[in-house]
Design a protein around this motif. Structure first.
Motif, short mmCIF file in Angstrom:
data_model
loop_
_atom_site.label_atom_id
_atom_site.label_comp_id
_atom_site.label_asym_id
_atom_site.label_seq_id
_atom_site.Cartn_x
_atom_site.Cartn_y
_atom_site.Cartn_z
N GLN A 148 1.04 -0.91 0.17
CA GLN A 148 -0.40 0.28 0.23
C GLN A 148 0.98 1.24 -0.22
O GLN A 148 0.81 2.38 -0.64
CB GLN A 148 -0.80 -0.11 1.57
CG GLN A 148 -2.46 0.54 1.05
CD GLN A 148 -2.48 2.18 1.55
OE1 GLN A 148 -2.25 2.50 2.11
NE2 GLN A 148 -2.95 2.88 0.42
N TYR A 150 3.48 2.20 -1.11
CA TYR A 150 4.08 1.91 -2.37
C TYR A 150 3.45 2.64 -2.99
O TYR A 150 4.17 3.51 -4.64
CB TYR A 150 5.34 0.80 -3.01
CG TYR A 150 6.13 0.99 -1.69
CD1 TYR A 150 6.18 -0.29 -1.03
CD2 TYR A 150 7.68 0.90 -2.11
CE1 TYR A 150 6.90 -0.27 0.02
CE2 TYR A 150 8.72 0.88 -0.82
CZ TYR A 150 8.85 0.12 -0.15
OH TYR A 150 9.37 0.23 0.78
N PHE A 151 2.11 3.27 -3.80
CA PHE A 151 1.51 3.70 -3.94
C PHE A 151 1.23 4.96 -3.63
O PHE A 151 0.43 6.07 -4.48
CB PHE A 151 -0.26 2.71 -3.97
CG PHE A 151 -0.73 1.16 -4.95
CD1 PHE A 151 -0.35 -0.09 -4.27
CD2 PHE A 151 -0.16 1.16 -5.87
CE1 PHE A 151 -0.65 -1.37 -4.70
CE2 PHE A 151 -0.19 0.01 -6.93
CZ PHE A 151 -0.66 -1.15 -6.28
N THR A 152 0.80 5.19 -2.31
CA THR A 152 0.35 6.86 -2.37
C THR A 152 1.66 7.55 -1.51
O THR A 152 1.29 8.55 -1.88
CB THR A 152 -0.91 6.45 -1.33
OG1 THR A 152 -0.26 5.10 -0.41
CG2 THR A 152 -2.02 5.75 -1.50
N THR A 153 2.12 6.98 -0.79
CA THR A 153 4.05 8.14 -0.14
C THR A 153 5.07 7.46 -0.92
O THR A 153 4.81 8.27 -0.83
CB THR A 153 3.47 7.64 1.14
OG1 THR A 153 3.49 6.04 1.79
CG2 THR A 153 2.21 7.88 1.76
N TYR A 202 5.76 6.91 -3.25
CA TYR A 202 5.68 6.76 -4.99
C TYR A 202 6.45 6.50 -5.75
O TYR A 202 6.00 6.81 -7.17
CB TYR A 202 4.24 7.47 -4.96
CG TYR A 202 4.28 8.35 -5.19
CD1 TYR A 202 3.57 9.51 -3.27
CD2 TYR A 202 5.31 9.52 -6.11
CE1 TYR A 202 3.68 10.07 -3.38
CE2 TYR A 202 5.04 10.83 -5.38
CZ TYR A 202 4.38 11.70 -4.34
OH TYR A 202 4.70 12.21 -4.32
N ASN A 240 9.32 6.55 -8.76
CA ASN A 240 9.83 5.73 -9.94
C ASN A 240 11.21 5.56 -9.23
O ASN A 240 12.47 5.97 -8.68
CB ASN A 240 10.03 6.35 -11.14
CG ASN A 240 9.71 5.63 -12.29
OD1 ASN A 240 11.52 5.22 -12.46
ND2 ASN A 240 9.22 6.51 -13.43
N SER A 241 11.49 4.51 -9.29
CA SER A 241 13.05 3.41 -9.01
C SER A 241 13.83 4.30 -9.37
O SER A 241 15.06 3.74 -9.07
CB SER A 241 13.21 2.18 -8.44
OG SER A 241 11.95 1.08 -10.06
N PHE A 293 12.77 10.83 -4.16
CA PHE A 293 11.37 9.77 -3.71
C PHE A 293 11.37 8.53 -4.13
O PHE A 293 11.26 7.50 -4.24
CB PHE A 293 10.31 10.32 -4.47
CG PHE A 293 9.66 11.65 -4.26
CD1 PHE A 293 10.12 13.52 -3.98
CD2 PHE A 293 8.25 11.29 -2.84
CE1 PHE A 293 9.92 14.08 -2.89
CE2 PHE A 293 8.09 12.66 -2.31
CZ PHE A 293 9.13 13.77 -2.56
N ALA A 301 11.56 4.63 -3.42
CA ALA A 301 11.00 3.40 -3.73
C ALA A 301 12.30 2.38 -4.23
O ALA A 301 12.14 1.41 -4.03
CB ALA A 301 10.10 4.09 -4.86
N PRO A 316 5.20 -1.54 -6.64
CA PRO A 316 4.25 -1.45 -5.38
C PRO A 316 3.82 -2.82 -5.60
O PRO A 316 4.04 -4.26 -4.35
CB PRO A 316 3.21 -0.82 -4.83
CG PRO A 316 3.29 0.02 -6.38
CD PRO A 316 4.30 -0.17 -7.13
#
Lengths: 404, 241
Positions: A24, A26-29, A31, A33-34, A40, A44, A246
């Motif tokens: 979860q 990893y969808f919203t907080t 998030y 791009n690896s 950010f 990820a 995710p």
């Protein structure tokens, strides 16, 4: 409350709540791009790396040897199609697989054939296992570059002796790809100890999310599967497109849980399968369990209720959700290719059901299933002309002139 | 597998499941299909002395569509005579059950079962197994005509139903290859050819000839089908009065 009892775990599994919770954020907080260099992205990436690590641990693979894909089918395609394409430039174009392989592998074989490559289909014994003695011979006589084999068969649960097959392949310089979709997370799989070159696995078979899988690729084999001259490289150059962090996190977590619970899960399905089989065979005659009882994953059972057609059985056994190897349930009106390859007669193959037990199956579920299946069998046998013939001692195959 | 409501309705009924004693003279049994294609159908028809089906039972090794097809077939067969029964087309069954394309073969198999059961009954009934009888005069005339037209035999076509009875057509068969693909019967030293599917209509044929000063005409009747008396019921050859 009488809910439909799910006994089709080989087809897919419900996503574990813990796994869902791990995904979860990893969808919203978290998030990012690896691939991004900022915080950010790096956060990820940390999640992704941890997931990769978890999967690697389950199969004793190194970090850089685990490639996330959209599922086992994609992994199969990458391993088989790209490898054959690469090695055929070097003069060993052949690809071999076994007749009862999963449809995704057979599709690869068809694509290769259409592309002009040579494909050999090897036979299996009547229990679904490969004849290791003749395998040695079969692989010598043909100029094979890659062999693809299923670890645990998705219809019968038959477990192949991968170690021995890998030995033979190594000896002959043949690359080995293993489709471990039904084995991963269920039985111990150690890629180094087994000695395989490539391996496919899927997340939604182990209580993880759908849409994710992995390709294990031994370091020295990366050259076969990398996308040549790729512009958008991810997953060590084997894939393109943004990695679905995710889903990877989900698969990582599901792998971790599977590893921790493996022994317990195995014991659980084994006991329930024994209950199922003995419950039915003690009260019904002419019941066949297709496959190798000594070398089989108990979570998957192919059972034939002679005299009763598979699809009608599924309809009559209305308290359980299972699948069937009968012609009627496939879109192509042909019997299960797995059972055919095992030399099983048409009427027995048509009367088969695949019952797969999982983590959430209870003893009560099995009791209800047993009664339900027995009731369905008795009802259908009473109205079956084939059952009449069997009872009269007739040779059903001879009567209907089985084409073999 | 999504089935139409109609299919499920017939599937769930299973009212006509069962069997008759196969050895009875007035029972016709047909077994069609094979486990390889996934459907085996056994149909049994119970005839009265007027060749009308008074009861029908079935057993099936097959999927939901196969069972529904047989349930529907046996339901609509009851009360029908042979000619009417032969008129049942597989499309009738498939359309009423709203079968999807992939399942339509079940209705085709049901139709084959009907033909098979009727043929079995007629073969039993006719102890001598003489399909066709022909009067001496008719046979002689036919032989003459065959020699004139270089025919190897006579092809019979038949269309069932309607108040005018079965519509028979005789033709000279000159194509040996075509004849080889057809069913055969011999009568009066003449070879007759016909499509196997119309066997119930050929079985029991009698060919006679009517000659007068204006010419000749062949008169064909069938002892299994009484000629319609001309009422308006539309049952044609299956008249029960």
């Amino acid at each position: 409350m009488s809910d439909l009892i799910y006994l089709d775990y080989a087809s897919t599994t419900p996503c574990n709540e813990e796994v869902l919770a791990a995904m979860q954020p990893y969808f919203t907080t978290i998030y990012g791009n690896s691939n991004s260099l900022h915080r950010f992205g790096q956060e990820a990436l940390d999640g992704l790396s941890h997931a990769r690590d978890c999967v690697g641990r389950l199969i004793n693979a190194d970090f850089e040897e685990v490639i996330f894909t959209s599922g086992a089918t994609e992994a199969n395609n990458i391993a088989i199609l790209r490898t054959v394409k690469t090695i055929s430039n070097g003069g060993r174009p052949l690809f071999a697989t076994f007749k009862p392989e999963h449809k995704s592998v057979l599709d690869c074989a068809n694509k290769l054939k259409a592309g002009g490559h040579n494909v050999t289909y090897l036979d299996v014994l009547s229990n679904g296992l490969f004849d290791l003695d003749s395998l040695d011979n079969a692989l010598s006589n043909n100029n094979i570059g890659l062999l693809s084999v299923c670890f645990v068969n998705n219809e019968t649960g038959a477990i192949q002796n991968i170690r021995r097959i890998a030995e033979i392949c190594q000896w002959k310089g043949i690359l080995l790809h293993v489709d471990a979709t039904q084995a991963f997370g269920k039985i111990p799989v150690d890629v180094k100890e087994l000695g395989v070159d490539f391996m496919s696995a899927s997340g939604h078979k182990i209580y993880g999310p759908k849409g994710i899988g992995i390709l294990y690729c031994k370091k020295q084999n990366m050259k076969y599967v990398k996308i040549p001259r790729a512009n958008y490289e991810v997953e060590f150059g084997v894939r393109s497109g943004t990695t679905p962090v995710p889903l990877c996190v989900g698969m990582g977590h599901a792998s971790k849980i599977a590893g921790e619970r493996m022994h317990m899960d195995y014991g659980h399905v084994k006991a329930l399968r024994e209950k199922l089989v003995s419950g039915i065979t003690s009260r019904l005659e002419e019941i066949y369990v297709n496959g190798a009882p000594d070398s089989s994953y108990p979570g998957i059972t192919s059972m034939s209720f002679r005299g009763c057609e598979g699809e009608a059985m599924m309809m009559e056994a209305n308290k359980i959700a299972v699948s069937s190897g009968s012609a009627c349930t496939s879109n192509k009106l042909s019997i299960s290719h797995v059972l055919s390859a095992m030399g099983i007669s048409a009427d027995i193959a048509q009367s088969s059901l695949r019952i797969s037990i999982g983590r959430h199956t209870t003893e009560e579920d099995i009791d209800i299933a047993v009664d339900n299946l027995i009731g369905a069998t008795n009802k259908l046998r009473e109205m079956s002309p084939v059952w009449d013939m069997i009872k009269a001692g007739m040779d059903v195959d001879a009567i209907f002139q089985r084409a073999h | 597998m999504r089935y139409s409501e109609k299919t499920m309705e017939y599937y769930e009924k299973m009212k006509n499941v069962g069997a008759f004693d196969e050895s009875l003279q007035n029972v016709g049994t047909g077994i069609v299909g094979s486990p390889l294609c996934g459907d085996v159908m056994k149909l049994q028809l119970f005839f009265d002395e007027n060749n009308v089906i008074t009861d029908a039972k079935y057993k099936v090794f097959g999927c939901v569509s196969a069972i529904a097809s047989m349930e529907m077939a046996t339901t609509i067969l009851k009360g029908k005579g042979i000619s009417e029964a032969m008129q049942i087309k597989n499309e009738d069954v498939a359309d009423s059950l709203e079968l999807t394309d992939i399942k339509r073969h079940c209705s085709v198999l049901a139709k084959e079962a009907i033909e098979s059961a009727i043929n079995d009954y007629l073969a039993k009934k006719d102890g001598n197994n003489t399909m066709i009888t022909i009067t001496k005069a008719a046979a002689q005339k036919l032989k003459e005509l065959l020699a004139e037209h270089n025919g190897i035999g006579i092809t019979i076509s038949a269309d069932p139903g309607g108040c005018s009875g079965i519509d028979y057509t005789l033709a000279y068969q000159v194509d040996e290859e075509q004849a080889n693909g057809m069913a055969k019967a011999t009568a009066g030293d003449i070879e007759f050819f016909y499509e196997a599917t119309i066997k119930p209509l050929v079985n029991g044929m009698n060919i006679d000839i009517m000659e007068n000063s204006f010419g000749h005409g062949f008169v064909i009747s069938n002892k299994n089908f009484a000629p319609c008396q001309g009422c308006t019921c539309g049952r044609g050859n299956d008249c029960q009065t």
